[in-house]
Write an enzyme that holds these catalytic residues in place. Structure first.
Site, PDB file in Angstrom:
ATOM      1  N   CYS A 147      -5.349  -2.157  82.985  1.00  0.00           N
ATOM      2  CA  CYS A 147      -5.477  -1.198  83.846  1.00  0.00           C
ATOM      3  C   CYS A 147      -5.562   0.321  83.247  1.00  0.00           C
ATOM      4  O   CYS A 147      -4.843   0.681  82.270  1.00  0.00           O
ATOM      5  CB  CYS A 147      -4.077  -1.242  84.667  1.00  0.00           C
ATOM      6  SG  CYS A 147      -4.167   0.145  86.015  1.00  0.00           S
ATOM      7  N   ARG A 190     -12.285  -4.269  90.403  1.00  0.00           N
ATOM      8  CA  ARG A 190     -12.331  -5.566  89.957  1.00  0.00           C
ATOM      9  C   ARG A 190     -11.320  -6.353  90.326  1.00  0.00           C
ATOM     10  O   ARG A 190     -11.168  -7.530  90.213  1.00  0.00           O
ATOM     11  CB  ARG A 190     -12.446  -5.379  88.452  1.00  0.00           C
ATOM     12  CG  ARG A 190     -13.568  -5.048  87.745  1.00  0.00           C
ATOM     13  CD  ARG A 190     -13.594  -4.687  86.173  1.00  0.00           C
ATOM     14  NE  ARG A 190     -12.266  -3.853  86.257  1.00  0.00           N
ATOM     15  CZ  ARG A 190     -11.819  -3.479  84.733  1.00  0.00           C
ATOM     16  NH1 ARG A 190     -12.326  -3.916  83.696  1.00  0.00           N
ATOM     17  NH2 ARG A 190     -11.119  -2.578  84.627  1.00  0.00           N
ATOM     18  N   HIS A 247      -2.698  -5.192  87.205  1.00  0.00           N
ATOM     19  CA  HIS A 247      -3.610  -5.913  86.371  1.00  0.00           C
ATOM     20  C   HIS A 247      -3.567  -5.444  85.066  1.00  0.00           C
ATOM     21  O   HIS A 247      -3.538  -4.515  84.764  1.00  0.00           O
ATOM     22  CB  HIS A 247      -4.868  -5.766  87.035  1.00  0.00           C
ATOM     23  CG  HIS A 247      -5.659  -4.534  87.148  1.00  0.00           C
ATOM     24  ND1 HIS A 247      -6.672  -4.148  86.189  1.00  0.00           N
ATOM     25  CD2 HIS A 247      -5.414  -3.447  87.685  1.00  0.00           C
ATOM     26  CE1 HIS A 247      -7.069  -3.117  86.306  1.00  0.00           C
ATOM     27  NE2 HIS A 247      -6.254  -2.429  87.267  1.00  0.00           N
ATOM     28  N   CYS A 262      -3.988  -2.016  92.676  1.00  0.00           N
ATOM     29  CA  CYS A 262      -4.722  -0.881  92.238  1.00  0.00           C
ATOM     30  C   CYS A 262      -6.100  -0.608  92.761  1.00  0.00           C
ATOM     31  O   CYS A 262      -6.551  -1.702  93.430  1.00  0.00           O
ATOM     32  CB  CYS A 262      -4.908  -1.356  90.538  1.00  0.00           C
ATOM     33  SG  CYS A 262      -5.819   0.118  89.671  1.00  0.00           S
ATOM     34  N   ASP A 308      -8.713  -0.278  91.496  1.00  0.00           N
ATOM     35  CA  ASP A 308      -9.784  -0.903  90.433  1.00  0.00           C
ATOM     36  C   ASP A 308     -10.776  -1.869  90.986  1.00  0.00           C
ATOM     37  O   ASP A 308     -10.260  -2.434  91.882  1.00  0.00           O
ATOM     38  CB  ASP A 308      -9.148  -1.638  89.379  1.00  0.00           C
ATOM     39  CG  ASP A 308     -10.279  -2.004  88.084  1.00  0.00           C
ATOM     40  OD1 ASP A 308     -11.209  -2.694  88.465  1.00  0.00           O
ATOM     41  OD2 ASP A 308      -9.988  -1.746  86.852  1.00  0.00           O
TER      42      ASP A 308
HETATM   43 CO    CO Z   1      -5.676  -0.523  87.380  1.00  0.00          CO
END
Ligand code: CO
Length: 206
Positions: free
Chosen positions: A99, A44, A96, A40, A42
């Site tokens: 998400c 993080r 994750h 992803c 993301d």
């Molecule tokens: Co995500």
């Protein structure tokens, strides 16, 4: 702010060179990663950092909600290069928990283009509707959808012709499904690994 980033970069480069003077020179000549990470976007979930790999060791493709859509030219180009040219030995689809992309696919809110991008996740939801609706609405149900999405994307990768052809040539290649926990920094293997053509029909159900 950007000046800080440039200073960080200079310090990082100097640090690497101090430990290993040929580090960047070697990488300049060639990369030979053994792994492809499909994860992803993301912020993080930083691929290399999570698994402790240096530049040159991990080929990475990231998009919203770690999808492997069989019509996406970007993902397919990465996959083909990784399999045919780099000959990676492992592909990890890494979702994750928590998400935002997965949640946005099914929360009923209209956001525009991204709703179309997230369409495959609504299909995953539909195929597992009974199981998902048996879980009380909220975090547990969302997390389960994250896992089911990873398993679905593993299947997409394993059924792709680049991967199927690699297996037909006898190339060693495994496709794995992992999920990352933001709150602990730990990765969990979902046990949906596919390691060859014979496994395709026998993908373990999560
Ligand atoms: Co995500």
């Amino acid at each position: 702010m950007l000046e800080d980033l440039k200073a960080n970069n200079a310090a990082w480069s100097a640090g690497k060179t101090e430990v290993d003077p040929d580090f960047f020179k070697r990488l300049e000549r060639q990369q030979s990663p053994k792994y492809l990470w499909i994860g992803c976007s993301d912020s993080r979930v930083p691929a290399n950092e999570i698994v402790g790999l240096d530049p040159g060791e991990l080929f990475v493709h990231r998009n919203v909600a770690n999808l492997a859509p069989p019509q996406d030219a970007n993902y397919l180009s990465v996959l083909q290069f990784a399999v045919d040219v780099l000959k990676v030995q492992h592909i990890m689809v890494v979702g994750h928990y928590g998400c935002g992309g997965v949640n946005a696919a099914v929360d009923g809110v209209r956001r525009g283009l991204v709703d179309h991008w997230l369409h495959p996740i609504r299909e995953v939801f539909e195929s597992h509707r009974a199981e998902l609706e048996a879980i009380p609405e909220g975090r547990a149900r969302q997390d389960r959808l994250c896992e089911l999405n990873v398993a679905r994307q593993v299947r997409n990768v394993a059924s792709d012709i680049f991967v199927q052809d690699a297996w037909a040539r006898g190339q060693s290649l495994c496709v794995h499904g992992w999920v990352y926990t933001l709150g602990t920094g730990l990765v969990t293997d979902l046990g949906v690994t596919i390691g060859g053509r014979g496994d395709y029909g026998m993908l373990p159900t999560l």
